[in-house]
Design a protein around this motif. Structure first.
Motif, PDB file in Angstrom:
ATOM      1  N   ASP A  64       0.796  -1.227   0.000  1.00 27.69           N
ATOM      2  CA  ASP A  64       0.000   0.000   0.000  1.00 27.69           C
ATOM      3  C   ASP A  64       0.828   1.276   0.000  1.00 27.69           C
ATOM      4  O   ASP A  64       0.260   2.371   0.039  1.00 27.69           O
ATOM      5  N   ALA A  65       2.155   1.145   0.026  1.00 22.09           N
ATOM      6  CA  ALA A  65       3.010   2.330  -0.057  1.00 22.09           C
ATOM      7  C   ALA A  65       4.327   1.927  -0.708  1.00 22.09           C
ATOM      8  O   ALA A  65       4.751   0.767  -0.614  1.00 22.09           O
ATOM      9  N   ALA A  66       4.947   2.899  -1.370  1.00 16.64           N
ATOM     10  CA  ALA A  66       6.301   2.721  -1.899  1.00 16.64           C
ATOM     11  C   ALA A  66       7.246   3.435  -0.943  1.00 16.64           C
ATOM     12  O   ALA A  66       6.881   4.462  -0.376  1.00 16.64           O
ATOM     13  N   ILE A  67       8.449   2.891  -0.736  1.00 17.61           N
ATOM     14  CA  ILE A  67       9.465   3.649   0.006  1.00 17.61           C
ATOM     15  C   ILE A  67      10.644   3.867  -0.925  1.00 17.61           C
ATOM     16  O   ILE A  67      11.101   2.946  -1.599  1.00 17.61           O
ATOM     17  N   LEU A  68      11.068   5.122  -0.957  1.00 17.44           N
ATOM     18  CA  LEU A  68      12.164   5.522  -1.834  1.00 17.44           C
ATOM     19  C   LEU A  68      13.365   4.604  -1.636  1.00 17.44           C
ATOM     20  O   LEU A  68      13.775   4.344  -0.505  1.00 17.44           O
ATOM     21  N   VAL A 118      18.261  11.458  -7.015  1.00 16.74           N
ATOM     22  CA  VAL A 118      17.275  10.878  -6.093  1.00 16.74           C
ATOM     23  C   VAL A 118      16.006  11.723  -6.099  1.00 16.74           C
ATOM     24  O   VAL A 118      14.888  11.197  -6.099  1.00 16.74           O
ATOM     25  N   LEU A 119      16.170  13.051  -6.162  1.00 16.71           N
ATOM     26  CA  LEU A 119      14.994  13.926  -6.195  1.00 16.71           C
ATOM     27  C   LEU A 119      14.248  13.789  -7.528  1.00 16.71           C
ATOM     28  O   LEU A 119      13.014  13.808  -7.555  1.00 16.71           O
ATOM     29  N   ASP A 120      14.996  13.626  -8.610  1.00 14.10           N
ATOM     30  CA  ASP A 120      14.350  13.346  -9.908  1.00 14.10           C
ATOM     31  C   ASP A 120      13.575  12.033  -9.821  1.00 14.10           C
ATOM     32  O   ASP A 120      12.475  11.909 -10.367  1.00 14.10           O
ATOM     33  N   ALA A 121      14.151  11.049  -9.146  1.00 11.85           N
ATOM     34  CA  ALA A 121      13.469   9.757  -8.991  1.00 11.85           C
ATOM     35  C   ALA A 121      12.162   9.935  -8.228  1.00 11.85           C
ATOM     36  O   ALA A 121      11.148   9.332  -8.576  1.00 11.85           O
ATOM     37  N   VAL A 122      12.171  10.776  -7.206  1.00 12.93           N
ATOM     38  CA  VAL A 122      10.937  11.029  -6.443  1.00 12.93           C
ATOM     39  C   VAL A 122       9.850  11.543  -7.385  1.00 12.93           C
ATOM     40  O   VAL A 122       8.703  11.095  -7.346  1.00 12.93           O
ATOM     41  N   ARG A 123      10.232  12.466  -8.272  1.00 12.51           N
ATOM     42  CA  ARG A 123       9.250  13.013  -9.231  1.00 12.51           C
ATOM     43  C   ARG A 123       8.741  11.921 -10.175  1.00 12.51           C
ATOM     44  O   ARG A 123       7.533  11.818 -10.437  1.00 12.51           O
ATOM     45  N   LEU A 124       9.650  11.070 -10.664  1.00 17.28           N
ATOM     46  CA  LEU A 124       9.239   9.979 -11.562  1.00 17.28           C
ATOM     47  C   LEU A 124       8.307   9.000 -10.849  1.00 17.28           C
ATOM     48  O   LEU A 124       7.285   8.577 -11.396  1.00 17.28           O
ATOM     49  N   ILE A 125       8.659   8.645  -9.624  1.00 19.53           N
ATOM     50  CA  ILE A 125       7.859   7.665  -8.869  1.00 19.53           C
ATOM     51  C   ILE A 125       6.480   8.245  -8.593  1.00 19.53           C
ATOM     52  O   ILE A 125       5.462   7.590  -8.778  1.00 19.53           O
ATOM     53  N   ARG A 126       6.484   9.498  -8.166  1.00 18.05           N
ATOM     54  CA  ARG A 126       5.209  10.131  -7.835  1.00 18.05           C
ATOM     55  C   ARG A 126       4.271  10.132  -9.039  1.00 18.05           C
ATOM     56  O   ARG A 126       3.061   9.901  -8.920  1.00 18.05           O
ATOM     57  N   PRO A 130       0.793   4.089  -8.134  1.00 22.69           N
ATOM     58  CA  PRO A 130      -0.610   4.065  -7.736  1.00 22.69           C
ATOM     59  C   PRO A 130      -0.799   4.217  -6.218  1.00 22.69           C
ATOM     60  O   PRO A 130      -1.923   4.374  -5.750  1.00 22.69           O
ATOM     61  N   VAL A 131       0.294   4.142  -5.459  1.00 26.32           N
ATOM     62  CA  VAL A 131       0.199   4.249  -3.996  1.00 26.32           C
ATOM     63  C   VAL A 131       1.128   5.364  -3.518  1.00 26.32           C
ATOM     64  O   VAL A 131       2.038   5.773  -4.236  1.00 26.32           O
ATOM     65  N   PRO A 132       0.927   5.868  -2.283  1.00 28.07           N
ATOM     66  CA  PRO A 132       1.763   6.977  -1.796  1.00 28.07           C
ATOM     67  C   PRO A 132       3.240   6.595  -1.695  1.00 28.07           C
ATOM     68  O   PRO A 132       3.583   5.431  -1.490  1.00 28.07           O
ATOM     69  N   LEU A 133       4.070   7.624  -1.832  1.00 18.74           N
ATOM     70  CA  LEU A 133       5.520   7.439  -1.727  1.00 18.74           C
ATOM     71  C   LEU A 133       6.004   7.944  -0.372  1.00 18.74           C
ATOM     72  O   LEU A 133       5.749   9.092   0.005  1.00 18.74           O
TER      73      LEU A 133
END
Ligand code: CP3
Length: 344
Positions: A64-68, A118-126, A130-133
């Protein structure tokens, strides 16, 4: 809102949300294949790889959640502290931080300059998830322990000695690490992280007296600084059965607990907070019926109260079968403990 974020805010959920610390990484065959070609730091320098590794357990396990996918030592890259990462063992700091000049040499962390990928990855993941990061940072005490000991430690003697014998040195180091964690988490949230977890993995080595004096003030400052960001905060440590009241008082919407205390006993201590945990990760090496039995015991202790996020008490172990993780997610999602009040 997602069931993970709702549970963190102690709102009713349709099913108990579940994710696993270290769900992305070493237990996954695809990740191990990637590691044949890249080191951890190389992966963290490529946003597409970080996003791929972070999202795989969401696709494969149904969590239900992704962790970076990153490491708590990453901010040290920009802080003038030389270190090497070792698989299965931990960071080695080349020159342990022990003196006033060592502490003075620990520079402020500038996330955009150092960990842009890593911050670019956060944007891509977001954009894709389908679940919160969940973003994360190492808590100041746990990072300080690596800096002072120079690596993993059993007794944390150098760390405990500094905080008692040289409190002004300790204060200066803890302020620097607190500022770094704030900067790192602000940057992750600005890039799109919807929750943040503070990993104070080794703080359980302290007495409540030492925690109150040498850790709590910095954690309070950290959580205060995160408040305006309006994200869910998770405060995690291991071996903290004797510290849970102090940790909850320091901050965190959700308190993460390990298996050395019952979930119900832990919840009694933290009061009106959400709770995350707390199956022993080694249970996942046992046959499926044992896993289900022990997971059912955790759920029974939560007793359907709003604000339980199912997790392990620490990270997924390398030899954990992916099928067991999948089965556990399914089990948590389909089990309604007796007495549960559930709304659609
Ligand atoms: O899965 C892998 O192959 C690992 C890649 C890797 C990570 N950290 C990922 C990580 C490697 C080689 C490290 C180095 C490292 N850093 C170690 C060595 C052992 C290990 O874990 O493989 C250790 C102990 C550290 C320090 C560290 N990193 C701590 C104390 C924590 C907090 C979580 C904990 O276990 O207490 C981390 C966080 C961390 N390391 C994460 C990841 C993907 C993020 C948290 C998560 O996914 O839940």
């Amino acid at each position: 809102m997602s069931r993970f974020l709702r549970a963190c805010r102690r709102q009713m959920v349709d099913r108990t949300p579940v994710w696993f610390m270290r769900q992305a990484g070493r237990s996954q065959p695809e990740y191990r294949a990637l590691r044949e070609r890249y080191t951890l730091l190389e992966i963290c320098a490529h946003s597409d790889l970080v996003a791929e590794v972070t999202l795989r357990p969401v696709e494969q396990l149904g969590v239900d959640a992704a962790i970076l996918f990153a490491d708590i030592t990453l901010p040290l890259l920009g802080m003038g502290v030389a270190f090497t990462l070792h698989d299965g063992d931990g960071p080695r700091v080349h020159r342990p931080v022990r003196t006033a000049s060592d502490v003075a040499a620990v520079r402020p962390f500038e996330p955009e300059a150092t960990i842009e990928a890593v911050l670019d990855a956060v944007r891509l993941i977001r954009a894709a998830s389908p679940v919160p990061l969940i973003g994360f940072a190492g808590a100041p005490f746990t990072l300080a322990s690596y800096l002072i000991e120079g690596g993993p430690s059993r007794d944390f003697l150098a760390t405990k000695t500094m905080l008692r014998a040289a409190p002004e040195l300790w204060d200066s180091l803890m302020h620097r690490l607190t500022d770094a964690a704030i900067a790192y988490l602000r940057a992750q949230v600005a890039a799109g992280a919807q929750a943040v977890q503070l990993f104070d993995s080794w703080v359980g080595c302290l007495s409540p007296t030492d925690y109150r004096a040498a850790v709590a003030p910095y954690m309070r400052r950290l959580f205060e600084a995160l408040r305006p960001l309006d994200v869910v905060t998770i405060h995690f440590g291991t071996g903290t059965a004797g510290l849970l009241r102090e940790m909850a008082a320091a901050g965190g919407d959700v308190i993460g607990v390990d298996w050395r205390i019952g979930l119900d006993a832990a919840w009694d201590q933290i009061g009106d907070r959400a709770i995350q945990g707390n199956l022993d990760p080694s249970v996942l090496l046992a046959p499926p019926e044992v896993v289900r039995g022990q997971a059912a015991a955790v759920l029974a202790q939560a007793a359907g109260r709003p604000g339980h996020i199912f997790n392990l008490g620490h990270g997924v172990l390398p030899d954990t079968p992916q099928d067991t993780l999948r089965m556990l997610v399914e089990f948590v999602h389909t089990t309604r403990p007796a007495g549960a009040e559930v709304s659609g």
